[in-house]
Design a protein around this motif. Structure first.
Motif, PDB file in Angstrom:
ATOM      1  N   ASP A  88      40.108  42.413  34.144  1.00  0.00           N
ATOM      2  CA  ASP A  88      39.533  42.817  33.112  1.00  0.00           C
ATOM      3  C   ASP A  88      38.787  43.674  32.230  1.00  0.00           C
ATOM      4  OD1 ASP A  88      40.790  39.926  32.962  1.00  0.00           O
ATOM      5  OD2 ASP A  88      38.479  39.049  33.113  1.00  0.00           O
ATOM      6  N   VAL A  89      38.959  44.824  33.288  1.00  0.00           N
ATOM      7  CA  VAL A  89      37.916  46.251  33.230  1.00  0.00           C
ATOM      8  C   VAL A  89      39.457  47.086  32.918  1.00  0.00           C
ATOM      9  CG1 VAL A  89      37.062  47.726  34.198  1.00  0.00           C
ATOM     10  CG2 VAL A  89      36.750  45.589  34.956  1.00  0.00           C
ATOM     11  N   VAL A  90      38.768  48.319  31.375  1.00  0.00           N
ATOM     12  CA  VAL A  90      39.669  49.379  31.088  1.00  0.00           C
ATOM     13  C   VAL A  90      39.046  50.396  31.485  1.00  0.00           C
ATOM     14  CG1 VAL A  90      41.149  49.598  29.142  1.00  0.00           C
ATOM     15  CG2 VAL A  90      40.453  47.542  29.370  1.00  0.00           C
ATOM     16  N   PHE A  91      39.613  51.106  32.189  1.00  0.00           N
ATOM     17  CA  PHE A  91      38.853  52.807  32.236  1.00  0.00           C
ATOM     18  C   PHE A  91      40.033  53.106  30.719  1.00  0.00           C
ATOM     19  CE2 PHE A  91      38.548  52.620  36.675  1.00  0.00           C
ATOM     20  CZ  PHE A  91      37.601  53.021  36.925  1.00  0.00           C
ATOM     21  N   THR A  92      38.337  54.196  30.360  1.00  0.00           N
ATOM     22  CA  THR A  92      38.810  55.276  28.839  1.00  0.00           C
ATOM     23  C   THR A  92      37.838  56.493  28.993  1.00  0.00           C
ATOM     24  OG1 THR A  92      36.398  54.393  27.620  1.00  0.00           O
ATOM     25  CG2 THR A  92      38.532  53.052  27.844  1.00  0.00           C
ATOM     26  N   ALA A  93      37.986  56.843  27.855  1.00  0.00           N
ATOM     27  CA  ALA A  93      37.446  58.225  28.544  1.00  0.00           C
ATOM     28  C   ALA A  93      35.950  58.269  28.024  1.00  0.00           C
ATOM     29  CB  ALA A  93      38.166  58.728  27.299  1.00  0.00           C
ATOM     30  N   GLY A  94      35.051  57.447  27.657  1.00  0.00           N
ATOM     31  CA  GLY A  94      34.736  56.700  27.829  1.00  0.00           C
ATOM     32  C   GLY A  94      33.788  55.822  26.604  1.00  0.00           C
ATOM     33  N   CYS A  95      32.263  55.245  25.939  1.00  0.00           N
ATOM     34  CA  CYS A  95      31.772  54.724  25.414  1.00  0.00           C
ATOM     35  C   CYS A  95      32.530  54.452  23.878  1.00  0.00           C
ATOM     36  CB  CYS A  95      30.724  54.751  25.016  1.00  0.00           C
ATOM     37  SG  CYS A  95      29.406  53.567  24.659  1.00  0.00           S
ATOM     38  N   THR A  96      32.999  55.693  23.385  1.00  0.00           N
ATOM     39  CA  THR A  96      33.273  56.572  22.317  1.00  0.00           C
ATOM     40  C   THR A  96      34.451  55.412  22.167  1.00  0.00           C
ATOM     41  OG1 THR A  96      31.896  58.444  21.876  1.00  0.00           O
ATOM     42  CG2 THR A  96      33.876  58.002  20.237  1.00  0.00           C
ATOM     43  N   MET A  97      35.805  56.146  23.079  1.00  0.00           N
ATOM     44  CA  MET A  97      36.719  55.595  23.297  1.00  0.00           C
ATOM     45  C   MET A  97      36.899  54.213  23.260  1.00  0.00           C
ATOM     46  SD  MET A  97      39.980  56.588  25.198  1.00  0.00           S
ATOM     47  CE  MET A  97      41.397  56.352  25.340  1.00  0.00           C
TER      48      MET A  97
END
Ligand code: PMP
Length: 410
Positions: A88-97
């Motif tokens: 259930d953990v998605v890696f993104t570019a950061g909080c904003t993304m």
């Protein structure tokens, strides 16, 4: 777990030995903007790039397998830090993304006329995506007000959340340092039938977060605030919500099958990780989570709040009634982060003068214009602490303020 020692911790951060100019040591009090990188993270990233650099989930050669294993292990580590399941953990570019992902993807499931709510304490990252969504989908944007003391007004929530489908609040304000009692907000949101999105950007660097105990539906963080490399962040979401959400970005690795005209999509988290992910930054984030999880966080926070008290008292003694603290002046339910104004001075002037003494502060609106507007000021000066800070950092800051006042208020 070793007993907490700020001096020992300090030695873990190579950059803290840096001199800003000959003979001027660094006093880093801008941890709320970005966290410094401990040696454990630097080493993990260098080790990965030297011995395991390859793309993930594509090739079968040894390096590719190492990279894939490292990336999967990073997701496991982050999941442990948040007490959630890795799938259930998605890696993104950061909080904003991560917040834009929820706004665009989950937001597309909302219907014209639906209401969404945002607190006025939010960073622009947790405000502008909701404004854009409201404009795009014809939604009503509801304000969740704060108290005069600069905290989310819980008493106003039952009414404000009435009929709301989604609410977005920060776990801790990057301006006032106030910690939001998320479990209480989540209970109110649940009662109203609203999905709750929580911005953990400021809270997550202060130790592992028990996300299930918070009871929210989405939780986001930025790796760089924990001392990981830039370019990685995390979105955790409840499984049924993630499963129901359409893709955010299209590209490689987020698909199941691709035909010329249409495609079918992989399950989350892959569905939301189009393209080559931030592999080395994720490895660094895992090392940062391990590093933070090994600190006695209660002791570390008590140490930082004692320093925060020293800073607030020192400011009060030097500035008298010219000083205005934005948000709570007390040390309960807050992070070691203080924003203030000093009548007759500009935050940028203060920051520039303090920089000459090696003291790194932040001046401006801290990407929270609505909150500053609510306080009736355009900007403020912020000191944000980490566990490695010590009394020397605070005293250098106070001496710098004293100097600045002599220059700016002759
Ligand atoms: N929310 C809060 C409370 C923050 O402090 C920040 C970073 N200043 C963000 C969101 C955005 O994080 P990022 O710029 O890393 O995406």
């Amino acid at each position: 777990m070793e007993p907490f020692s700020p001096a020992r911790l300090r030695a873990e951060y190579p950059i803290l030995a840096e001199e800003i100019a000959p003979g001027v040591p660094l006093h880093y009090l801008d941890n709320g903007a970005t966290g410094q990188m401990p040696r454990a993270v630097l080493d993990a990233v260098v080790r990965h790039e030297m011995h395991g650099r390859a793309n993930v989930k594509r090739s079968v050669h040894t390096l590719a397998a190492r990279a894939t294993d490292a990336y999967d292990a990073a997701r496991d580590e982050v999941a442990r830090y948040l007490h959630v399941a890795a799938r259930d953990v998605v890696f993104t570019a950061g909080c904003t993304m991560a917040l834009n992902l929820v706004a665009q993807s989950y937001g597309s499931l909302l219907q014209p006329g639906d209401a969404i709510a945002v607190s006025e304490l939010e960073h622009h990252a947790n405000m502008v995506p909701w404004q854009m969504l409201a404009a795009r989908r014809g939604l009503r944007l509801v304000r969740l007000p704060m108290t005069a003391g600069g905290r989310l007004d819980l008493a106003a929530l039952p009414r404000a959340l009435d009929g709301v489908k989604l609410a977005a609040v920060t776990h801790a304000s990057n301006v006032t340092g106030a910690i939001t009692p998320i479990a209480e907000v989540a209970a109110l949101a649940r009662a109203a039938g609203a999905v709750l999105v929580v911005d953990g950007a400021q809270m997550a660097p202060h130790g592992p977060v028990d996300v299930p105990a918070l009871g929210c539906d989405f939780y986001v963080l930025s790796g760089h605030k924990l001392g990981a490399p830039n370019g990685v962040g995390v979105l955790w979401g409840r499984r049924p919500l993630l499963d129901a959400m359409p893709p955010f970005l299209g590209g490689g690795e987020m698909i199941r099958t691709v035909g010329f005209e249409t495609s079918t999509y992989a399950r989350p988290p892959q569905r939301f990780e189009a393209g080559t992910p931030p592999i080395a930054p994720a490895v660094g984030l895992a090392a940062a989570c391990r590093f933070h999880a090994a600190i006695d966080h209660q002791a570390a926070l008590a140490h930082q709040l004692a320093l925060t008290g020293r800073l607030i008292e020192g400011l009060q003694a030097r500035c008298g009634n010219r000083l205005r603290l934005l948000g709570p002046a007390g040390l309960d339910d807050r992070l070691p982060l203080v924003s203030f104004t000093i009548e007759g001075t500009h935050p940028h002037d203060l920051c520039q003068i303090l920089d000459r003494r090696g003291v790194a502060l932040r001046g401006g609106h801290h990407c929270a214009q609505v909150l500053h507007h609510a306080f009736g000021v355009a900007g403020s000066t912020r000191a944000s602490l980490a566990a490695f800070n010590d009394a020397g950092d605070i005293d250098a800051c106070l001496a710098g303020i004293e100097d600045a006042l002599k220059v700016l208020l002759p």
